[in-house]
Design a protein around this motif. Structure first.
Motif, PDB file in Angstrom:
ATOM      1  N   ARG A 132       0.814  -1.213   0.000  1.00 16.98           N
ATOM      2  CA  ARG A 132       0.000   0.000   0.000  1.00 16.98           C
ATOM      3  C   ARG A 132       0.851   1.268   0.000  1.00 16.98           C
ATOM      4  N   PRO A 134       2.810   4.345  -1.404  1.00 15.28           N
ATOM      5  CA  PRO A 134       2.688   5.099  -2.660  1.00 15.28           C
ATOM      6  C   PRO A 134       3.953   4.979  -3.502  1.00 15.28           C
ATOM      7  N   GLY A 164      -0.981   9.615 -11.845  1.00 12.93           N
ATOM      8  CA  GLY A 164      -1.644   9.796 -10.563  1.00 12.93           C
ATOM      9  C   GLY A 164      -2.947  10.553 -10.725  1.00 12.93           C
ATOM     10  N   ILE A 200      -1.140   6.136  -5.802  1.00 21.06           N
ATOM     11  CA  ILE A 200      -1.643   5.486  -4.595  1.00 21.06           C
ATOM     12  C   ILE A 200      -2.168   4.106  -4.979  1.00 21.06           C
ATOM     13  N   TYR A 244     -11.800   3.446   0.682  1.00 24.23           N
ATOM     14  CA  TYR A 244     -11.238   4.743   0.325  1.00 24.23           C
ATOM     15  C   TYR A 244     -12.182   5.855   0.773  1.00 24.23           C
ATOM     16  N   ARG A 304     -10.141   9.321  -9.666  1.00 26.28           N
ATOM     17  CA  ARG A 304      -9.960   8.228  -8.710  1.00 26.28           C
ATOM     18  C   ARG A 304     -11.132   7.255  -8.770  1.00 26.28           C
ATOM     19  N   HIS A 347      -7.674   4.413   2.775  1.00 29.89           N
ATOM     20  CA  HIS A 347      -6.848   5.550   2.391  1.00 29.89           C
ATOM     21  C   HIS A 347      -7.746   6.771   2.294  1.00 29.89           C
ATOM     22  N   TRP A 370      -8.152  10.821   1.289  1.00 33.74           N
ATOM     23  CA  TRP A 370      -7.604  11.871   0.433  1.00 33.74           C
ATOM     24  C   TRP A 370      -8.492  13.098   0.562  1.00 33.74           C
ATOM     25  N   TRP A 389      -1.688   7.174   5.861  1.00 34.14           N
ATOM     26  CA  TRP A 389      -2.651   6.886   4.795  1.00 34.14           C
ATOM     27  C   TRP A 389      -3.662   8.020   4.637  1.00 34.14           C
ATOM     28  N   LYS A 417      -3.889  11.774   3.182  1.00 36.59           N
ATOM     29  CA  LYS A 417      -3.248  12.829   2.407  1.00 36.59           C
ATOM     30  C   LYS A 417      -4.182  14.022   2.317  1.00 36.59           C
TER      31      LYS A 417
END
Length: 280
Positions: free
Chosen positions: A15, A17, A58, A147, A154, A169, A233, A235, A260, A262
């Motif tokens: 996991r 990055p 990404g 990621i 998520y 994503r 994760h 984000w 995890w 960001k």
């Protein structure tokens, strides 16, 4: 040329990055089409032979857009060196802003950029008047942070400026992957339909006329939202102070793992051309 570098750790983690470096290039592109997706979102599709070799791995990559002078229409493009973009001291310096590539179509040779319209800066001004045939400069992306899709679930939280990354994503997540999304927009007319095979739990938070960055709407909504089960994760991307508060809430009050989680400030209220990463 693209180089892949796992982020260093004592033990390999599927996991972790992956940081990918790209050859830095500056491209001169032409507007192919302009679409008003919502009242506050304009999609500009760019084309040009210089898109050959464009790479964006990404979902939250950024390119640097270089805008023509609004008064003269002249686009002064800088040169590119191994150290980065360099501006001629004697030439006018173009206004520049960071944007997420919404979609790159290799076959069609087009690049889509979505513009959230909520300020009076050079990006909004340009997008409001953009028309086929106009030129714009695009630099990068200089690199990607990939990621892995190896988490149990998520969490994606963001305002209008984060919608391109959120859409990317969601499109790339595996079928059935649990994902919770909280997205802030002005109102129902600004909501998007996301293309995803993931198990999406989506909440739209509406400002209802309040100026972007002036409310605690995202944080208030997150407090009332059940977080995904298992190792997830997180984000976050929005106004900078809001992003910092959201990360603090997730890590400090909700048990999200710091490594995890960001959080990025895509813009800062009252400050031009800001992009900040929050790790505390």
């Amino acid at each position: 040329m693209t180089n892949l570098h796992p982020i260093a750790s004592e033990t390999p983690d599927p996991r972790a990055p992956q940081r990918v470096r790209h050859e830095l290039r500056r491209r001169l592109l032409t507007v192919q089409s302009v679409q008003r997706v919502t009242p506050h979102l304009v999609r500009v599709t760019l084309q040009g032979d210089e898109l050959q070799g464009f790479t964006s791995l990404g979902f939250d990559d950024h390119v640097k857009l270089l805008f023509p002078d609004p008064a003269t229409g002249v686009l002064a493009l800088p040169s590119v060196s191994p150290e980065g973009i360099r501006h001629d001291a004697d030439a006018p310096r173009p206004a520049m802003r960071d944007y997420t590539p919404r979609r790159f179509d290799v076959q069609a040779g087009t690049l889509e950029i979505d513009f959230a319209l909520h300020d009076a800066g050079p990006a909004t001004q340009w997008a409001e008047q953009a028309a086929p045939g106009q030129s714009i400069g695009v630099g990068g992306p200089r690199g990607s942070m990939v990621i892995p899709m190896a988490f149990d679930a998520y969490l994606l939280v963001g305002d209008d400026t984060a919608l391109p990354a959120i859409a990317r994503r969601l499109a790339e997540l595996p079928a059935g992957a649990p994902v919770v999304v909280i997205a802030e927009v002005d109102g129902p007319a600004d909501e998007l339909v996301f293309d995803t095979a993931a198990d999406l739990h989506l909440t739209w938070a509406h400002r209802r006329g309040a100026a972007p960055g002036t409310t605690t709407l995202l944080l208030d909504t997150l407090r009332q939202t059940a977080l995904p089960a298992g190792d997830f994760h997180a984000w976050v991307a929005c106004e900078s102070s809001a992003a910092k508060a959201l990360r603090a809430h997730l890590v400090g009050e909700r048990g999200a793992r710091a490594q995890w989680t960001k959080a990025a400030g895509y813009w800062r209220l009252g400050t031009a051309d800001t992009h900040e990463t929050h790790s505390e």
